[in-house]
Scaffold this active site. Structure first.
Site, short mmCIF file in Angstrom:
data_model
loop_
_atom_site.label_atom_id
_atom_site.label_comp_id
_atom_site.label_asym_id
_atom_site.label_seq_id
_atom_site.Cartn_x
_atom_site.Cartn_y
_atom_site.Cartn_z
N HIS A 91 -92.28 25.78 32.67
CA HIS A 91 -93.65 25.80 33.18
C HIS A 91 -94.64 25.58 32.04
CE1 HIS A 91 -93.16 26.76 37.41
NE2 HIS A 91 -92.29 27.72 37.11
N THR A 121 -89.56 29.68 32.87
CA THR A 121 -90.94 29.94 32.44
C THR A 121 -91.31 29.02 31.29
OG1 THR A 121 -90.75 32.25 33.10
CG2 THR A 121 -92.53 31.70 31.60
#
Length: 341
Positions: free
Chosen positions: A42, A39
């Site tokens: 990202h 994450t």
């Protein structure tokens, strides 16, 4: 204090900041370690720029000790070892009222939607604290959050002892799901492209498959005596894995989507229909998952030393992400406590 701050354009800056005193109902944590995850990648790639405020101190896989208490905080003391369940919900939306606070419709995922743990001193709501048992190493405890993800994924699947489970993707979360599923009594195989990762996974006692070198559907059918797997966990985030997952599950089997897919994917709905498959999402975790994760880390069920490839100082956070993206590491921890050295 020093922080690792995402400023946009694939860039992390190490920034000096003045720590704020903890407000009422919050605690200040001296962060020891923060793990870097997909994450976070990202965020760094700009995929979440529409969501995150910049500059953003990010990070949410962490361990540390309490440095100071705000007013009206009870049950905690300075020096207590803690990790943080980084979710703050409003308690009023339909999801919360239905008992699904962890996927609140206005969820504040701390470290994404609000400042995270890549800073020496971090103020968080007291209710997010999770106590660490005495004697647990703080570097190992930084794995509690991803272990909680794996516990939630396995519980969401309703996997039973003796079931067969296929894990597609042998990164850190895939390995943790395999480990938790085996601990809960399942037989597990991990599908992974990278040869080095397959070797690491095999060293932990798991069967692995290289999807380029073998017919994974035929292998799973032989392994399950023609039935197919009870549960398939899609952890890779690859479009091909989503298309192929339905072929691996048994009649009335379960497919759990764990990976974050940045774009919509094709899926074989004819197979879903024909075999009456269940397709489930598994996003974060609940408090019970975190508590179980702490137990698994404390008991040594989680192969922490194998999973932690290395520990880097705060100044090397950007380089560490490059190594993660290139597949040169399984899990990298940032030594936040050593940021000033």
């Amino acid at each position: 204090m020093r922080t690792a701050t995402y400023v946009g354009d694939h860039t992390i800056e190490i920034v000096d900041a003045v720590p704020a005193a903890p407000a009422p109902g919050t605690v200040q944590i001296a962060v020891a370690y923060t793990g870097l995850c997909g994450t976070d990648l990202h965020i760094l790639h700009g995929h979440m720029d529409a969501r995150v405020s910049r500059p953003l101190v990010f990070g949410h896989e962490m361990s540390g000790t309490i440095a100071a208490l705000g007013e009206r905080v009870a049950g905690w003391a300075v020096g207590d070892g803690v990790t943080v369940m980084p979710l703050a919900w409003d308690g009023t939306c339909p999801a919360c009222r239905a008992g699904n606070e962890h996927i609140c419709q206005h969820l504040d995922f701390i470290g994404i939607d609000s400042p995270g743990s890549l800073q020496e001193l971090w103020n968080v709501p007291a209710e997010t604290l999770v106590r660490l048992p005495d004697g647990v190493r703080l570097d190992h405890a930084a794995l509690v959050e991803p272990v909680a993800v794996a516990v939630h994924d396995v519980r969401r699947s309703e996997l039973q002892p003796g079931d067969t489970a296929v894990v597609i993707g042998g990164g850190p979360i895939g390995v943790l799901i395999a480990t938790v599923a085996r601990h809960f009594g399942a037989e597990v195989v991990v599908i992974e492209l990278d040869a080095q990762r397959r070797a690491q996974i095999e060293a932990l006692g798991f069967a692995t498959l290289d999807p380029r070198a073998s017919d994974q559907v035929a292998w799973v059918e032989q392994w399950t005596h023609g039935a197919g797997a009870d549960v398939v966990f899609e952890v890779s985030g690859a479009a091909a894995a989503v298309r192929g997952a339905t072929a691996l599950a048994k009649v009335r089997g379960t497919i759990v989507v764990v990976a974050i897919h940045p774009t919509p994917r094709e899926i074989d709905l004819q197979r879903v229909f024909w075999r009456e498959l269940r397709l489930l999402g598994a996003r974060v975790y609940q408090r019970a998952d975190f508590e179980t994760a702490v137990e698994l880390v404390a008991e040594g069920v989680i192969p922490a030393d194998t999973l932690i490839t290395r520990v880097v100082p705060l100044a090397q956070t950007q380089t560490a992400f490059a190594d993660l993206e290139a597949g040169r590491a399984m899990k990298i921890l940032v030594d936040v406590a050593g940021a000033g050295r």
